[in-house]
Scaffold this active site. Structure first.
Site, PDB file in Angstrom:
ATOM      1  N   LYS A 174      16.678 -52.165 -19.669  1.00 34.18           N
ATOM      2  CA  LYS A 174      17.965 -51.370 -19.263  1.00 34.18           C
ATOM      3  C   LYS A 174      18.037 -52.086 -17.883  1.00 34.18           C
ATOM      4  O   LYS A 174      17.330 -51.516 -16.807  1.00 34.18           O
ATOM      5  CB  LYS A 174      17.666 -49.896 -19.357  1.00 34.18           C
ATOM      6  CG  LYS A 174      18.922 -49.259 -19.197  1.00 34.18           C
ATOM      7  CD  LYS A 174      20.066 -49.334 -17.720  1.00 34.18           C
ATOM      8  CE  LYS A 174      19.444 -48.427 -16.722  1.00 34.18           C
ATOM      9  NZ  LYS A 174      20.254 -48.711 -15.666  1.00 34.18           N
ATOM     10  N   GLU A 248       6.934 -48.902 -10.101  1.00 37.67           N
ATOM     11  CA  GLU A 248       6.785 -49.561  -8.691  1.00 37.67           C
ATOM     12  C   GLU A 248       8.033 -49.093  -7.948  1.00 37.67           C
ATOM     13  O   GLU A 248       9.085 -49.619  -8.209  1.00 37.67           O
ATOM     14  CB  GLU A 248       6.916 -51.278  -8.892  1.00 37.67           C
ATOM     15  CG  GLU A 248       6.274 -51.999  -7.581  1.00 37.67           C
ATOM     16  CD  GLU A 248       7.457 -52.400  -6.909  1.00 37.67           C
ATOM     17  OE1 GLU A 248       7.637 -51.813  -6.032  1.00 37.67           O
ATOM     18  OE2 GLU A 248       8.253 -53.713  -6.800  1.00 37.67           O
ATOM     19  N   CYS A 282      11.576 -54.132  -1.603  1.00 40.32           N
ATOM     20  CA  CYS A 282      10.776 -52.940  -1.315  1.00 40.32           C
ATOM     21  C   CYS A 282       9.474 -53.057  -0.323  1.00 40.32           C
ATOM     22  O   CYS A 282       9.013 -52.331   0.219  1.00 40.32           O
ATOM     23  CB  CYS A 282       9.964 -52.608  -2.830  1.00 40.32           C
ATOM     24  SG  CYS A 282      11.153 -52.026  -4.008  1.00 40.32           S
ATOM     25  N   GLU A 382      13.036 -45.118   3.836  1.00 46.37           N
ATOM     26  CA  GLU A 382      13.263 -46.403   3.617  1.00 46.37           C
ATOM     27  C   GLU A 382      14.954 -46.601   3.431  1.00 46.37           C
ATOM     28  O   GLU A 382      15.745 -45.810   2.895  1.00 46.37           O
ATOM     29  CB  GLU A 382      12.896 -46.670   2.001  1.00 46.37           C
ATOM     30  CG  GLU A 382      13.224 -47.970   1.497  1.00 46.37           C
ATOM     31  CD  GLU A 382      12.755 -48.438  -0.005  1.00 46.37           C
ATOM     32  OE1 GLU A 382      12.169 -49.273  -0.321  1.00 46.37           O
ATOM     33  OE2 GLU A 382      12.838 -47.119  -0.803  1.00 46.37           O
TER      34      GLU A 382
END
Length: 479
Positions: A174, A248, A282, A382
């Site tokens: 997906k 992750e 990331c 973030e």
């Protein structure tokens, strides 16, 4: 370009509503795709389950499975230029990133895990039980759901796909709804390579499609890369159903510039480490800890270098930074710039959208804040955009404490001329990966993953083989 879903070897439009994929450099519609319904997801999972037990895949000899992975790698390399251009149009990353990094890294992973196929072994062990032979087998899990992000769609997919197939699993992929096109192109190449129908299935759509995949009872493992908030939901769901899960997740990587570091030598690595893919990484270096006596020098040089970077369409070879992936990401970056200014940080460069020819796209200027405090939101949350923060420190003994004062633990960087200092800090920093005197590096053989709220499990290396297999104990009586 392919926009249908691949289910059981058949390309289908699916039963859900249409959604669009935009070219982030222009804001124009690039393609129209369909949202997979729960029925579509069920069909894909059941196709994967049939393929898993089929003689065409389940009965395939390891050398033949390795050959298929090598064939996929060859085809991807053969079509690398076109696939990279597609990735750039759909995601926005400059061709220097897509053609120079993303596609080659995907090819590397396919070949690396093709090499593992014939080397996945169990062990024998002496037991304290008489007249018994004992051994273990590593066996595939079954159907694995692979949910991938929008920042490196093709590359991160292959991080999951290559080891999953190497171990003999089947998959339902997906991709992120913003960037599905390179995944569908890879699925075409997988078909062309001769991988049996149903081994690799692709369903497109957003969160509801992902939830249907996570909750399906025939799915034995979920591998997800994305936000920590969504990862927590997936982890909880997998816990309730006792599925294996790899996550992750987000990061807020510190880059520690020790007092003895060569600032000029570290500048390029820190700039690229913070602004690769317009900061949509990331592991982007976003918190720069600099000795207070050299804070101003570093911050001004970083801002000066950032201000020289050329924004533009990723297909333009002169472009340094492409657009962000969506209008939502631009709004998020702008919101955090406003927050940083309200909190008292000093904006040295950037901080807004460019005007003129780039105004129609999702561009945001590379932004550097100086004089940032540890408690500011721009230093703790973030942002996932080109916003960098420089924080002064007084006491070197506090560096590890400052770097670890975060919910995240994906990656960190350390810059020092003293290898002892650098390695002591590397031991103290709580992060899945630490780079010393370099920008981010990745290799198929090097384990990758996070600590704390940055995730569970590891990808790449032998660790990924462990993640896509389970161990069976076999006891044999010798009497």
């Amino acid at each position: 370009m392919r926009t249908d879903m691949l289910i059981g070897g058949e390309w289908t439009t699916g039963g859900g509503p249409a959604f669009t994929s935009l070219n982030p450099a222009t804001g124009e519609v690039l393609a129209e795709l369909r949202e997979a319904t729960e029925t579509d997801v069920d069909a894909a999972v059941r196709a994967a389950q049939r393929a898993f037990v089929s003689p065409e895949w389940g009965g395939l000899l390891p050398a033949a499975r390795a050959g298929l992975l090598l064939r996929v790698a060859d085809l991807l390399e053969e079509h690398a230029q076109d696939v990279a251009a597609l990735e750039t149009r759909d995601q926005g990353q400059p061709l220097g990133v897509s053609a120079g990094f993303s596609v080659p890294n995907a090819v590397e992973h396919l070949r690396y895990y093709a090499g593992w196929v014939t080397k996945i072994t169990g062990i024998t062990a002496p037991l304290s039980v008489p007249d018994v032979d004992y051994r273990t087998r590593r066996e595939p899990l079954g159907v694995c759901g692979l949910i991938t992000p929008w920042n490196f769609p093709l590359m991160i997919l292959v991080w999951k796909l290559a080891p999953a197939l190497a171990c003999g699993n089947t998959v339902v992929v997906k991709p992120a709804e913003q960037t599905s096109l390179s995944t569908l192109r890879l699925a075409e190449l997988i078909e062309e390579a001769g991988v049996p129908a149903g081994v690799v299935n692709v369903v497109t759509g957003g969160p509801e499609t992902g939830r249907a995949l996570v909750r399906h009872p025939l799915v034995k493992k979920i591998s997800f890369t994305g936000s920590t908030a969504v990862g927590r939901e997936i982890g909880a769901e997998c816990g309730r159903s006792l599925k294996k899960v790899s996550l992750e997740l987000g990061g807020k990587a510190p880059s520690i510039i020790a007092a003895d570091a060569d600032i000029d030598a570290s500048l390029q690595g820190n700039l690229l480490g913070g602004l690769l893919n317009s900061g949509q990484v990331c592991a982007a270096y976003t918190r720069f800890y600099v000795d207070a006596r050299r804070h101003d020098e570093f911050a001004e040089k970083l801002a000066g270098a950032a201000g020289t970077l050329r924004l533009g369409d990723g297909l333009d070879p002169e472009t340094h930074l492409g657009p962000l992936v969506s209008a939502e990401q631009v709004e998020q970056a702008a919101r955090y710039v406003a927050i940083g200014e309200e909190e008292g940080a000093e904006l040295l460069t950037g901080g807004s959208r460019p005007d003129g020819a780039l105004a129609a796209g999702f561009f945001f200027e590379p932004t550097v804040f100086a004089g940032v405090r540890q408690d500011m939101r721009i230093a703790r949350e973030e942002i996932f955009g080109p916003v960098l923060t420089v924080l002064p420190y007084e006491d070197p003994e506090e560096l590890a404490v400052l770097a670890n004062d975060t919910d995240y633990g994906l990656a960190a960087a350390i810059w020092s001329r003293d290898i002892g200092t650098a390695n002591r800090l590397a031991r103290q920093v709580k992060a899945g990966t630490v780079w010393i005197n370099m920008m981010q590096g990745l290799d198929a053989a090097a384990a990758w993953g996070g600590m704390k709220s940055s995730g569970l499990g590891r990808e790449m290396g032998w660790e990924a083989i462990e993640a896509y297999t389970e161990v069976k104990s076999v006891w044999t009586s010798l009497v």
